[in-house]
Design an enzyme around this catalytic site. Structure first.
Site, mmCIF file in Angstrom:
data_model
loop_
_atom_site.group_PDB
_atom_site.id
_atom_site.type_symbol
_atom_site.label_atom_id
_atom_site.label_comp_id
_atom_site.label_asym_id
_atom_site.label_seq_id
_atom_site.Cartn_x
_atom_site.Cartn_y
_atom_site.Cartn_z
ATOM 1 N N LYS A 69 47.534 36.629 26.625
ATOM 2 C CA LYS A 69 46.642 35.912 25.443
ATOM 3 C C LYS A 69 47.248 36.125 24.060
ATOM 4 O O LYS A 69 48.056 37.165 23.888
ATOM 5 C CB LYS A 69 45.095 36.400 25.735
ATOM 6 C CG LYS A 69 44.711 35.667 26.985
ATOM 7 C CD LYS A 69 43.110 35.754 27.013
ATOM 8 C CE LYS A 69 42.681 34.920 28.377
ATOM 9 N NZ LYS A 69 41.338 35.112 28.755
ATOM 10 N N ARG A 117 43.090 38.946 36.394
ATOM 11 C CA ARG A 117 43.378 37.524 36.514
ATOM 12 C C ARG A 117 44.762 37.443 35.809
ATOM 13 O O ARG A 117 44.639 37.739 34.555
ATOM 14 C CB ARG A 117 42.419 36.587 35.823
ATOM 15 C CG ARG A 117 42.811 35.154 36.065
ATOM 16 C CD ARG A 117 41.419 34.223 35.351
ATOM 17 N NE ARG A 117 41.741 33.151 35.581
ATOM 18 C CZ ARG A 117 42.371 32.315 34.587
ATOM 19 N NH1 ARG A 117 42.823 32.972 33.673
ATOM 20 N NH2 ARG A 117 42.424 30.908 34.972
#
Length: 336
Positions: free
Chosen positions: A281, A316
């Site tokens: 991210k 994840r």
């Protein structure tokens, strides 16, 4: 309201584990101290043995298997984005044959579940028409299911998409809106006894990064997830079939993300498995000077190991083989 954040330890040797230490969620961590948090008082430490009984039960009870995955070790959810515009790998797996090959590779690399999504939820992303989202996901899920035994989750906010994915073989619904976008999705999951993941987001993907604000990000996200867990249990989805995800990067600044990661063990107090999605991210890019998402693997691995030390049950990730290797080394050191 008072909040209790367990301070997890992973020392394996009995002499390192004091009398009165409690198991964290029946897993690989234990704790003998909690941080007591409140909105109107400074944090303080409390011995675990002094916890209220109901809080202690929530924090210590073993989590039942979720979608076939035992919660006694960190599990890897491999990301399969079948979108032309996802932030990290958009367009790479848009072709069904490519998607199937990537699913095969992640399964062989040690993914415990494959998360298939057909709508990009990166910052600024626009919604995808229903028929298109179904056409991207259901055929790929059917193709994976035909040859790979790994469980599959459908990453969607929409009941018709989840329905077609379920018919194709998906066994978990992972909703980035926390089941607030489509009022019929939670009843659908309840009716079919499907486990779910509730994620916190502030705003929608189109707007969420414009100016996110919180009174206290850790406690605000905890309260929101707690309210959603209560709403879903009231609809007939038992707590043991619900995972919670603080939603790193979804309506969060860099500082918000760091605070959530630092305090992530708080979420065990919801009595559910914790799922964390921080892989590649943008805040990792900001911290490490890596504007290209695929260059953020080292930072992603640091978060994975940190999360495992906090008892997080499901990670994840985009980079399954690399994360599995990092956790194998972590586990060998921890359990020697």
């Amino acid at each position: 309201m008072t909040y209790y954040r367990p301070i997890p330890r992973t020392d394996h040797h009995h002499h390192a584990r004091p009398e009165g230490a409690l198991p964290l969620a029946g897993g690989w961590c234990w704790f003998d101290t909690v941080e007591v948090l409140a909105r109107d008082a400074p944090p303080r430490l409390l011995p675990a043995r002094d916890l209220p009984a109901d809080v202690a039960h929530r924090l210590t009870a073993p989590r039942p298997p979720l979608s076939g995955m035992d919660m006694d070790a960190p599990r890897l959810m491999g990301i399969l984005n079948i979108t032309p515009d996802s932030f990290s790998d958009g367009g790479r797996h848009f072709d069904p044959a490519t998607a199937l090959a990537h699913a095969r590779a992640m399964a062989q690399a040690g993914a415990d579940i494959l998360d298939v999504g057909g709508e990009s939820t990166r910052p600024g992303a626009a919604p995808v028409p229903l028929d298109e989202e179904i056409a991207r996901t259901a055929p790929v899920i059917a193709a994976i299911r035909a040859e790979i035994a790994t469980p599959i989750s459908i990453d969607t906010r929409k009941t018709p998409v989840a329905d077609e994915a379920f018919r194709a073989g998906a066994t978990l619904v992972n909703d980035v809106s926390g089941f607030t976008f489509d009022a019929s999705l939670a009843p659908f999951a309840s009716e079919h006894a499907l486990p779910v993941c509730i994620m916190h987001a502030q705003g929608t993907p189109e707007t969420m990064q414009q100016d996110p604000r919180y009174a206290d990000v850790l406690l605000d996200v905890y309260d929101w997830l707690g309210a959603r867990v209560e709403a879903l249990t009231a609809l007939g989805i038992p707590r043991g079939r619900i995972a919670v995800d603080p939603g790193i990067g979804f309506g969060k600044t860099r500082d918000h993300n760091l605070r959530l990661l630092q305090g992530v063990s708080l979420f065990h107090g919801l009595g559910c498995p914790v799922l964390l999605g921080a892989s590649r991210k943008r805040f990792i890019g900001d911290l490490t000077g890596t504007p290209v998402a695929s260059d953020r693997v080292p930072g992603s691995l640091a978060i994975a190991v940190m999360a495992a030390n906090q008892g997080v049950q499901i990670l994840r990730v985009h980079d399954v083989a690399e994360t599995r290797a990092a956790l194998d080394v972590w586990d060998a050191i921890r359990s020697c």
